[in-house]
Design a protein around this motif. Structure first.
Motif, PDB file in Angstrom:
ATOM      1  N   GLN A  18       0.830  -1.209   0.000  1.00  0.00           N
ATOM      2  CA  GLN A  18       0.000   0.000   0.000  1.00  0.00           C
ATOM      3  C   GLN A  18       0.868   1.264   0.000  1.00  0.00           C
ATOM      4  OE1 GLN A  18      -3.155  -1.219  -0.910  1.00  0.00           O
ATOM      5  NE2 GLN A  18      -4.012   0.211   0.575  1.00  0.00           N
ATOM      6  N   ARG A  19       1.939   1.240   0.794  1.00  0.00           N
ATOM      7  CA  ARG A  19       2.818   2.414   0.840  1.00  0.00           C
ATOM      8  C   ARG A  19       3.520   2.619  -0.500  1.00  0.00           C
ATOM      9  NH1 ARG A  19       3.844   0.274   6.142  1.00  0.00           N
ATOM     10  NH2 ARG A  19       5.698  -0.799   5.381  1.00  0.00           N
ATOM     11  N   ALA A  20       3.951   1.525  -1.130  1.00  0.00           N
ATOM     12  CA  ALA A  20       4.617   1.631  -2.437  1.00  0.00           C
ATOM     13  C   ALA A  20       3.671   2.207  -3.484  1.00  0.00           C
ATOM     14  CB  ALA A  20       5.114   0.266  -2.891  1.00  0.00           C
ATOM     15  N   ARG A  21       2.390   1.915  -3.345  1.00  0.00           N
ATOM     16  CA  ARG A  21       1.374   2.432  -4.270  1.00  0.00           C
ATOM     17  C   ARG A  21       1.002   3.886  -3.962  1.00  0.00           C
ATOM     18  NH1 ARG A  21      -2.081  -1.125  -7.105  1.00  0.00           N
ATOM     19  NH2 ARG A  21      -1.590  -3.346  -6.941  1.00  0.00           N
ATOM     20  N   GLY A  22       1.480   4.389  -2.825  1.00  0.00           N
ATOM     21  CA  GLY A  22       1.114   5.738  -2.427  1.00  0.00           C
ATOM     22  C   GLY A  22      -0.249   5.801  -1.769  1.00  0.00           C
ATOM     23  N   GLU A  23      -0.700   4.679  -1.230  1.00  0.00           N
ATOM     24  CA  GLU A  23      -2.001   4.602  -0.578  1.00  0.00           C
ATOM     25  C   GLU A  23      -1.825   4.333   0.913  1.00  0.00           C
ATOM     26  OE1 GLU A  23      -4.405   1.737  -2.600  1.00  0.00           O
ATOM     27  OE2 GLU A  23      -3.963   2.543  -4.591  1.00  0.00           O
ATOM     28  N   SER A  24      -2.879   4.595   1.661  1.00  0.00           N
ATOM     29  CA  SER A  24      -2.819   4.413   3.108  1.00  0.00           C
ATOM     30  C   SER A  24      -2.741   2.925   3.464  1.00  0.00           C
ATOM     31  CB  SER A  24      -4.055   5.032   3.763  1.00  0.00           C
ATOM     32  OG  SER A  24      -4.124   4.665   5.129  1.00  0.00           O
ATOM     33  N   ASP A  25      -1.922   2.619   4.471  1.00  0.00           N
ATOM     34  CA  ASP A  25      -1.858   1.235   4.941  1.00  0.00           C
ATOM     35  C   ASP A  25      -2.787   1.012   6.128  1.00  0.00           C
ATOM     36  OD1 ASP A  25      -0.599   2.526   7.004  1.00  0.00           O
ATOM     37  OD2 ASP A  25       1.339   1.548   6.744  1.00  0.00           O
ATOM     38  N   GLY A  26      -3.560   2.049   6.497  1.00  0.00           N
ATOM     39  CA  GLY A  26      -4.456   1.939   7.644  1.00  0.00           C
ATOM     40  C   GLY A  26      -5.535   0.887   7.467  1.00  0.00           C
ATOM     41  N   LEU A  27      -5.982   0.687   6.215  1.00  0.00           N
ATOM     42  CA  LEU A  27      -7.027  -0.314   5.967  1.00  0.00           C
ATOM     43  C   LEU A  27      -6.565  -1.714   6.342  1.00  0.00           C
ATOM     44  CD1 LEU A  27      -8.791   0.567   2.585  1.00  0.00           C
ATOM     45  CD2 LEU A  27      -9.805   0.480   4.867  1.00  0.00           C
ATOM     46  N   VAL A  28      -5.274  -1.941   6.266  1.00  0.00           N
ATOM     47  CA  VAL A  28      -4.748  -3.267   6.616  1.00  0.00           C
ATOM     48  C   VAL A  28      -5.002  -3.541   8.098  1.00  0.00           C
ATOM     49  CG1 VAL A  28      -2.697  -4.728   6.718  1.00  0.00           C
ATOM     50  CG2 VAL A  28      -3.006  -3.136   4.802  1.00  0.00           C
ATOM     51  N   ASP A  29      -4.705  -2.558   8.962  1.00  0.00           N
ATOM     52  CA  ASP A  29      -4.958  -2.720  10.400  1.00  0.00           C
ATOM     53  C   ASP A  29      -6.445  -2.888  10.674  1.00  0.00           C
ATOM     54  OD1 ASP A  29      -2.283  -2.557  11.219  1.00  0.00           O
ATOM     55  OD2 ASP A  29      -2.339  -0.355  11.210  1.00  0.00           O
ATOM     56  N   VAL A  30      -7.277  -2.120   9.974  1.00  0.00           N
ATOM     57  CA  VAL A  30      -8.729  -2.229  10.158  1.00  0.00           C
ATOM     58  C   VAL A  30      -9.202  -3.639   9.801  1.00  0.00           C
ATOM     59  CG1 VAL A  30     -10.980  -1.412   9.334  1.00  0.00           C
ATOM     60  CG2 VAL A  30      -9.142   0.231   9.754  1.00  0.00           C
ATOM     61  N   ALA A  31      -8.695  -4.160   8.684  1.00  0.00           N
ATOM     62  CA  ALA A  31      -9.102  -5.494   8.243  1.00  0.00           C
ATOM     63  C   ALA A  31      -8.633  -6.562   9.228  1.00  0.00           C
ATOM     64  CB  ALA A  31      -8.540  -5.775   6.849  1.00  0.00           C
ATOM     65  N   VAL A  32      -7.389  -6.446   9.684  1.00  0.00           N
ATOM     66  CA  VAL A  32      -6.854  -7.434  10.627  1.00  0.00           C
ATOM     67  C   VAL A  32      -7.649  -7.400  11.925  1.00  0.00           C
ATOM     68  CG1 VAL A  32      -4.869  -8.024  12.069  1.00  0.00           C
ATOM     69  CG2 VAL A  32      -4.530  -7.469   9.649  1.00  0.00           C
ATOM     70  N   ASP A  33      -7.918  -6.219  12.450  1.00  0.00           N
ATOM     71  CA  ASP A  33      -8.686  -6.098  13.700  1.00  0.00           C
ATOM     72  C   ASP A  33     -10.091  -6.671  13.544  1.00  0.00           C
ATOM     73  OD1 ASP A  33      -6.526  -4.879  14.853  1.00  0.00           O
ATOM     74  OD2 ASP A  33      -7.301  -2.832  14.669  1.00  0.00           O
ATOM     75  N   ALA A  34     -10.726  -6.378  12.398  1.00  0.00           N
ATOM     76  CA  ALA A  34     -12.074  -6.899  12.161  1.00  0.00           C
ATOM     77  C   ALA A  34     -12.059  -8.419  12.065  1.00  0.00           C
ATOM     78  CB  ALA A  34     -12.656  -6.291  10.885  1.00  0.00           C
ATOM     79  N   ASP A  35     -11.033  -8.962  11.445  1.00  0.00           N
ATOM     80  CA  ASP A  35     -10.917 -10.411  11.311  1.00  0.00           C
ATOM     81  C   ASP A  35     -10.730 -11.068  12.671  1.00  0.00           C
ATOM     82  OD1 ASP A  35     -10.686 -12.840   9.739  1.00  0.00           O
ATOM     83  OD2 ASP A  35      -8.550 -12.783  10.207  1.00  0.00           O
ATOM     84  N   VAL A  36      -9.885 -10.463  13.523  1.00  0.00           N
ATOM     85  CA  VAL A  36      -9.664 -10.993  14.876  1.00  0.00           C
ATOM     86  C   VAL A  36     -10.964 -10.956  15.669  1.00  0.00           C
ATOM     87  CG1 VAL A  36      -8.518 -10.561  17.083  1.00  0.00           C
ATOM     88  CG2 VAL A  36      -7.205 -10.450  14.949  1.00  0.00           C
ATOM     89  N   LYS A  37     -11.682  -9.850  15.566  1.00  0.00           N
ATOM     90  CA  LYS A  37     -12.938  -9.700  16.295  1.00  0.00           C
ATOM     91  C   LYS A  37     -13.972 -10.728  15.811  1.00  0.00           C
ATOM     92  CE  LYS A  37     -14.228  -5.568  17.296  1.00  0.00           C
ATOM     93  NZ  LYS A  37     -14.738  -4.169  17.208  1.00  0.00           N
ATOM     94  N   ARG A  38     -14.061 -10.917  14.512  1.00  0.00           N
ATOM     95  CA  ARG A  38     -15.027 -11.871  13.953  1.00  0.00           C
ATOM     96  C   ARG A  38     -14.722 -13.293  14.404  1.00  0.00           C
ATOM     97  NH1 ARG A  38     -15.021 -15.393   9.781  1.00  0.00           N
ATOM     98  NH2 ARG A  38     -12.873 -14.804   9.277  1.00  0.00           N
ATOM     99  N   ARG A  39     -13.450 -13.683  14.280  1.00  0.00           N
ATOM    100  CA  ARG A  39     -13.087 -15.054  14.649  1.00  0.00           C
ATOM    101  C   ARG A  39     -13.226 -15.289  16.154  1.00  0.00           C
ATOM    102  NH1 ARG A  39      -7.642 -16.727  12.954  1.00  0.00           N
ATOM    103  NH2 ARG A  39      -7.007 -14.542  12.979  1.00  0.00           N
ATOM    104  N   SER A  40     -12.922 -14.255  16.946  1.00  0.00           N
ATOM    105  CA  SER A  40     -13.069 -14.365  18.394  1.00  0.00           C
ATOM    106  C   SER A  40     -14.541 -14.544  18.778  1.00  0.00           C
ATOM    107  CB  SER A  40     -12.497 -13.122  19.074  1.00  0.00           C
ATOM    108  OG  SER A  40     -12.727 -13.155  20.466  1.00  0.00           O
ATOM    109  N   ALA A  41     -15.419 -13.771  18.126  1.00  0.00           N
ATOM    110  CA  ALA A  41     -16.853 -13.872  18.409  1.00  0.00           C
ATOM    111  C   ALA A  41     -17.382 -15.243  18.018  1.00  0.00           C
ATOM    112  CB  ALA A  41     -17.607 -12.778  17.667  1.00  0.00           C
ATOM    113  N   ILE A  42     -16.925 -15.756  16.883  1.00  0.00           N
ATOM    114  CA  ILE A  42     -17.375 -17.075  16.426  1.00  0.00           C
ATOM    115  C   ILE A  42     -16.879 -18.156  17.377  1.00  0.00           C
ATOM    116  CG2 ILE A  42     -17.080 -18.801  14.602  1.00  0.00           C
ATOM    117  CD1 ILE A  42     -17.073 -16.470  12.598  1.00  0.00           C
ATOM    118  N   SER A  43     -15.633 -18.048  17.810  1.00  0.00           N
ATOM    119  CA  SER A  43     -15.071 -19.045  18.725  1.00  0.00           C
ATOM    120  C   SER A  43     -15.815 -19.057  20.053  1.00  0.00           C
ATOM    121  CB  SER A  43     -13.586 -18.741  18.955  1.00  0.00           C
ATOM    122  OG  SER A  43     -13.034 -19.644  19.881  1.00  0.00           O
ATOM    123  N   GLU A  44     -16.064 -17.862  20.602  1.00  0.00           N
ATOM    124  CA  GLU A  44     -16.791 -17.790  21.865  1.00  0.00           C
ATOM    125  C   GLU A  44     -18.212 -18.313  21.699  1.00  0.00           C
ATOM    126  OE1 GLU A  44     -18.258 -14.553  25.253  1.00  0.00           O
ATOM    127  OE2 GLU A  44     -16.853 -13.926  23.668  1.00  0.00           O
TER     128      GLU A  44
END
Length: 421
Positions: A18-44
């Protein structure tokens, strides 16, 4: 769409891309956090469902106050499971939204930066030198009665044109030369639809930053394609492709439509940037591990076409910031245009790895029986714009134009295109 497992295992790959493309890398953190939250909710939730099952058996055997207490616990568990289902659904929606905003991670070696940061891989052929003042392609085209911009504008508006006489014949000759090349390399020819559904246009990644260049017909909810790549990618959507005998290769012949929003200046003269043109597009479905080799192969086919047309050109490795969201790497071939004194793009070929296939659900079957996304690649083999370089490169002092030998058989042996009095 990107590979979610790779995102989980190595999010830094996506951030660096994303940085090489000149775009924000913030979406990567958002996606990772959402994935962790989703999998955690499913596991619980799954754990609580197991508890519910055990509790249900206890309720069935209990009596009196004990049963009342257990029923209260069961109700609390049911409410928590329902709450977790909503958390998982919300996280899934956030994950999907953010992931769809992350571009295909670039391949190692792609130069970082914007349009001007490309790397020249090679220059081929001698640039034409004239002992007279060369004419540009439009002046030549008018003298040959091959291009008629005035009547094109009268009929359809600016940036439309008629190819007439030798101009029409020359384009058809070029396209047939390209078709024969494609056939000799094992491509199956297709004449493709030029109107596609939104899910196909979106699946190929064209409804992103440059969606304003696409013509849309709201009454029909259909898009006009700017390249047959779109239809060729959609050809096997929602399918399992048999690649056991090698790549599936197609050559799509179609008319293409582009708004060319934002382009102007000298590019408005003649047929360099127009709203409608014809093109023969190569498209390959391959095993992911063979994608980079296929990319080089497509470039070699393009180079053989430019050489057959007697054009001087260079091959460039396009910088990350100038890639579309689907491409992990793109090579452009630019021909020398004498009156502009610079190279101008005639072909592009992109390695889209599994990005488009994931969005369009195109898979192949592994030996284990499981299915996994294919890799897709595309590349131009001939298009109307080539006439610009052909006319200017092979012009004579009297306004006539030599026909490249490779094209002569497709023009009845014609060797020289001469001005019309």
């Amino acid at each position: 769409m990107i590979d979610p497992q790779l995102l989980r295992d190595n999010p830094e790959v996506f951030k660096a891309s994303q940085r090489a493309r000149g775009e924000s890398d913030g979406l990567v953190d958002v996606a990772v956090d959402a994935d962790v939250k989703r999998r955690s909710a499913i596991s619980e939730s799954e754990s609580l469902r197991a508890t519910q099952k055990t509790l249900g058996k206890q309720v069935a055997q209990a009596t009196g106050e004990e049963k009342t207490r257990l029923l209260g616990e069961a109700q609390g568990l049911a409410a928590r499971v329902k709450e977790l289902a909503q958390v998982a659904a919300d996280a899934e929606a956030e994950f999907t939204r953010s992931v769809r905003g992350i571009a295909n991670p670039i391949i190692d070696g792609v130069p970082a930066g914007g349009e001007e940061n490309f790397v020249t891989l090679r220059e081929v052929g001698d640039k034409p030198v004239f002992d007279f003042e060369p004419r540009d392609h439009l002046e030549l085209g008018e003298k040959l009665r091959a291009i008629d911009m005035t009547r094109g504008a009268k009929v359809s508006g600016s940036r439309f044109y008629f190819l007439r006489g030798i101009g029409a014949r020359l384009e058809i000759a070029l396209m047939n030369l390209a078709l024969d090349k494609a056939l000799s390399e094992g491509f199956e020819p297709l004449i493709t639809p030029t109107l596609v559904r939104p899910e196909i246009m979106d699946g190929t990644g064209f409804l992103g930053a440059h969606s304003d260049e696409i013509y849309y017909l709201p009454a029909d909810d259909l898009y006009l394609t700017g390249t047959s790549e779109v239809a060729l990618a959609g050809f096997h959507s929602d399918e399992i492709v048999d690649l056991s005998a090698g790549p599936a290769r197609y050559a799509g012949w179609s008319t293409c439509y582009r708004r060319e929003a934002g382009s102007g200046g000298r590019d408005t003269r003649g047929i360099l940037r127009v709203h409608q043109f014809n093109k023969l597009e190569m498209f390959s479905y391959v095993l992911p591990e063979n994608a980079e080799a296929e990319h080089e192969r497509l470039v070699s086919f393009q180079e053989s076409m430019l050489q057959a047309c007697g054009l001087s050109y260079r091959v460039i490795d396009v910088a990350a910031g100038d890639l579309g969201s689907s491409a992990a790497r793109k090579f452009d071939i630019e021909a020398w245009v004498p009156t502009q004194g610079e190279y101008r793009e005639l072909t592009s070929t992109s390695n889209c790895t599994t990005f488009q296939a994931r969005r369009l659900d195109i898979r192949y079957r592994l030996e284990s029986g499981k299915t996994t996304p294919v890799a897709t690649l595309n590349g131009t083999l001939a298009t109307t714009r080539w006439l610009v370089a052909i006319l200017e490169t092979h012009q004579q002092s009297d306004g006539s134009v030599r026909v490249p030998p490779a094209l002569q058989p497709y023009l009845g042996g014609l060797e020289l295109m001469e001005p019309v009095a």
